[in-house]
Enzyme design. Structure first.
Site, PDB file in Angstrom:
ATOM      1  N   ASP A   1      54.843   6.123  29.711  1.00 35.76           N
ATOM      2  CA  ASP A   1      53.556   6.575  29.691  1.00 35.76           C
ATOM      3  C   ASP A   1      52.316   6.588  29.924  1.00 35.76           C
ATOM      4  O   ASP A   1      51.513   6.283  30.307  1.00 35.76           O
ATOM      5  CB  ASP A   1      53.755   7.603  28.464  1.00 35.76           C
ATOM      6  CG  ASP A   1      53.560   6.876  27.090  1.00 35.76           C
ATOM      7  OD1 ASP A   1      53.781   5.165  27.111  1.00 35.76           O
ATOM      8  OD2 ASP A   1      53.513   7.215  26.309  1.00 35.76           O
TER       9      ASP A   1
ATOM     10  N   ASP B   1      48.716  -0.074  27.259  1.00 35.80           N
ATOM     11  CA  ASP B   1      47.773  -0.656  26.836  1.00 35.80           C
ATOM     12  C   ASP B   1      47.901  -2.206  26.334  1.00 35.80           C
ATOM     13  O   ASP B   1      46.602  -2.656  27.401  1.00 35.80           O
ATOM     14  CB  ASP B   1      47.595   0.611  24.791  1.00 35.80           C
ATOM     15  CG  ASP B   1      46.864   0.120  24.201  1.00 35.80           C
ATOM     16  OD1 ASP B   1      45.643  -0.529  24.804  1.00 35.80           O
ATOM     17  OD2 ASP B   1      47.220   0.701  23.435  1.00 35.80           O
TER      18      ASP B   1
ATOM     19  N   LYS C   1      45.661   1.458  30.724  1.00 35.88           N
ATOM     20  CA  LYS C   1      44.051   1.675  30.278  1.00 35.88           C
ATOM     21  C   LYS C   1      43.282   0.532  30.529  1.00 35.88           C
ATOM     22  O   LYS C   1      43.493  -0.072  30.653  1.00 35.88           O
ATOM     23  CB  LYS C   1      44.141   1.466  28.434  1.00 35.88           C
ATOM     24  CG  LYS C   1      44.846   3.095  27.708  1.00 35.88           C
ATOM     25  CD  LYS C   1      44.202   2.946  26.791  1.00 35.88           C
ATOM     26  CE  LYS C   1      44.023   4.551  25.695  1.00 35.88           C
ATOM     27  NZ  LYS C   1      44.611   4.263  24.549  1.00 35.88           N
TER      28      LYS C   1
ATOM     29  N   VAL D   1      44.549   8.896  24.250  1.00 32.84           N
ATOM     30  CA  VAL D   1      45.122  10.203  24.566  1.00 32.84           C
ATOM     31  C   VAL D   1      46.128  10.464  24.627  1.00 32.84           C
ATOM     32  O   VAL D   1      47.045   9.524  23.806  1.00 32.84           O
ATOM     33  CB  VAL D   1      44.263  10.069  26.294  1.00 32.84           C
ATOM     34  CG1 VAL D   1      43.347   9.980  27.168  1.00 32.84           C
ATOM     35  CG2 VAL D   1      45.573   8.941  27.098  1.00 32.84           C
TER      36      VAL D   1
ATOM     37  N   ASP E   1      51.612  11.631  22.450  1.00 36.96           N
ATOM     38  CA  ASP E   1      51.696  12.094  21.388  1.00 36.96           C
ATOM     39  C   ASP E   1      50.037  11.507  20.004  1.00 36.96           C
ATOM     40  O   ASP E   1      49.885  10.350  20.397  1.00 36.96           O
ATOM     41  CB  ASP E   1      53.258  11.786  20.240  1.00 36.96           C
ATOM     42  CG  ASP E   1      53.320  10.921  19.349  1.00 36.96           C
ATOM     43  OD1 ASP E   1      53.245   9.548  20.108  1.00 36.96           O
ATOM     44  OD2 ASP E   1      53.495  10.495  18.598  1.00 36.96           O
TER      45      ASP E   1
ATOM     46  N   ARG F   1      52.231  16.283  22.535  1.00 35.52           N
ATOM     47  CA  ARG F   1      53.501  15.613  23.370  1.00 35.52           C
ATOM     48  C   ARG F   1      53.387  17.270  24.599  1.00 35.52           C
ATOM     49  O   ARG F   1      53.548  16.541  25.481  1.00 35.52           O
ATOM     50  CB  ARG F   1      54.855  15.691  22.710  1.00 35.52           C
ATOM     51  CG  ARG F   1      54.653  14.866  22.543  1.00 35.52           C
ATOM     52  CD  ARG F   1      56.163  14.130  22.526  1.00 35.52           C
ATOM     53  NE  ARG F   1      55.997  12.681  21.079  1.00 35.52           N
ATOM     54  CZ  ARG F   1      56.118  11.888  21.637  1.00 35.52           C
ATOM     55  NH1 ARG F   1      56.031  11.037  22.659  1.00 35.52           N
ATOM     56  NH2 ARG F   1      56.367  10.992  20.109  1.00 35.52           N
TER      57      ARG F   1
HETATM   58  P1  5GP Z   1      51.537  -1.283  24.304  1.00 36.96           P
HETATM   59  O1  5GP Z   1      53.219  -1.819  23.943  1.00 36.96           O
HETATM   60  O2  5GP Z   1      50.951  -1.599  26.102  1.00 36.96           O
HETATM   61  O3  5GP Z   1      50.718  -1.468  23.694  1.00 36.96           O
HETATM   62  O4  5GP Z   1      51.605   0.441  23.939  1.00 36.96           O
HETATM   63  C1  5GP Z   1      52.321   1.413  24.767  1.00 36.96           C
HETATM   64  C2  5GP Z   1      52.513   1.898  24.240  1.00 36.96           C
HETATM   65  O5  5GP Z   1      51.356   2.304  23.313  1.00 36.96           O
HETATM   66  C3  5GP Z   1      52.749   3.587  24.727  1.00 36.96           C
HETATM   67  O6  5GP Z   1      53.842   3.797  25.103  1.00 36.96           O
HETATM   68  C4  5GP Z   1      51.823   4.518  23.569  1.00 36.96           C
HETATM   69  O7  5GP Z   1      53.254   5.075  22.788  1.00 36.96           O
HETATM   70  C5  5GP Z   1      51.507   4.198  23.314  1.00 36.96           C
HETATM   71  N1  5GP Z   1      49.914   4.327  23.012  1.00 36.96           N
HETATM   72  C6  5GP Z   1      48.811   2.441  23.590  1.00 36.96           C
HETATM   73  N2  5GP Z   1      48.169   4.150  23.842  1.00 36.96           N
HETATM   74  C7  5GP Z   1      47.880   5.717  23.454  1.00 36.96           C
HETATM   75  C8  5GP Z   1      47.090   6.186  23.286  1.00 36.96           C
HETATM   76  O8  5GP Z   1      46.070   6.601  24.218  1.00 36.96           O
HETATM   77  N3  5GP Z   1      47.616   7.441  23.196  1.00 36.96           N
HETATM   78  C9  5GP Z   1      48.655   7.682  23.053  1.00 36.96           C
HETATM   79  N4  5GP Z   1      49.361   9.205  22.900  1.00 36.96           N
HETATM   80  N5  5GP Z   1      50.033   6.220  22.503  1.00 36.96           N
HETATM   81  C10 5GP Z   1      49.642   5.619  22.997  1.00 36.96           C
HETATM   82 MG    MG Z   2      55.353   4.600  23.587  1.00 40.22          MG
END
Ligand code: 5GP
Ligand code: MG
Length: 189
Positions: free
Chosen positions: A108, A111, A139, A161, A167, A173
């Site tokens: 999705d 980050d 992001k 978001v 979520d 969602r």
């Molecule tokens: P990463 O592992 O790249 O830090 O983060 C990815 C996961 O963190 C995404 O799959 C999601 O589940 C969660 N996440 C990161 N940023 C957001 C956001 O702005 N909103 C939501 N709902 N989930 C986020």
């Molecule tokens: Mg996720």
């Protein structure tokens, strides 16, 4: 639920248009590399956030493909950020070998990159013919922008978001648009 929305960041119409575009690009690239449709294509959606995105995306992919759902959590349910959190891996249902299949990992939002990295590592061990990555959102923060990813639907500011599968504490969602929430929503607990 609707009263918790602060701002619509990306509307359902814009999402639909862009998903179609990305699907065309993916199809084009895969067929180009394989000189025709790939014989074995496996989509690996990371649950639960990519659920709605992948449902829309696959219906725009005129390719013979399989789905292999995995789940990886990088942040606990009550936090609105995944920063610095350890990746708790629970990759499930991946076959031991994926030799010969082309893989497209779908998440999705990109980050910190921890989630996608964990998925790629697990897939590498299974030696597929290729691994591509596709995210709905990325992001605009250094870690995300520096992380190599093949397909990005939208670059968004560094804000939290929800909607279109994403979520907060398990909720929102089902919102059809990608939105930000009002600050008081985060103060409620
Ligand atoms: P990463 O592992 O790249 O830090 O983060 C990815 C996961 O963190 C995404 O799959 C999601 O589940 C969660 N996440 C990161 N940023 C957001 C956001 O702005 N909103 C939501 N709902 N989930 C986020
Ligand atoms: Mg996720």
């Amino acid at each position: 639920m609707l009263e918790d929305i602060d701002r619509i960041l990306i509307s359902r119409e814009t999402i639909a248009r862009r998903v179609r575009e990305i699907a065309q690009q993916i199809t084009h690239d895969l067929c180009l590399e394989e000189e025709g449709p790939p014989a074995e294509l496996t989509l690996v959606p990371i649950l639960t956030g990519s659920l709605i995105f992948v449902a829309d995306l696959i219906r725009e992919l005129p390719l013979k493909l399989q789905l292999n759902l995995v789940s990886i959590s990088s942040y606990s349910g009550t936090k609105a950020t995944s920063r610095g959190a350890a990746v708790e891996q629970s990759l499930t249902k991946l076959p031991e070998s994926m030799a010969g299949t082309h893989v497209l990992v779908i998440d999705d939002i990109l980050d910190s990159g921890n989630t996608l990295r964990a998925a790629i590592v697990a897939l590498h061990h299974r030696q597929p013919a290729s691994i591509r990555t596709c995210v709905l959102l990325r992001k605009q923060r250094p870690e995300a922008m520096a992380f190599p990813v093949d397909y990005v639907c939208f670059d968004i500011p560094d804000v939290f978001v929800v909607g279109y599968g994403l979520d907060y504490n398990g909720y929102y969602r089902n919102l059809p648009d990608i939105v930000t929430l009002r600050p008081e929503v985060f103060r409620r607990r």
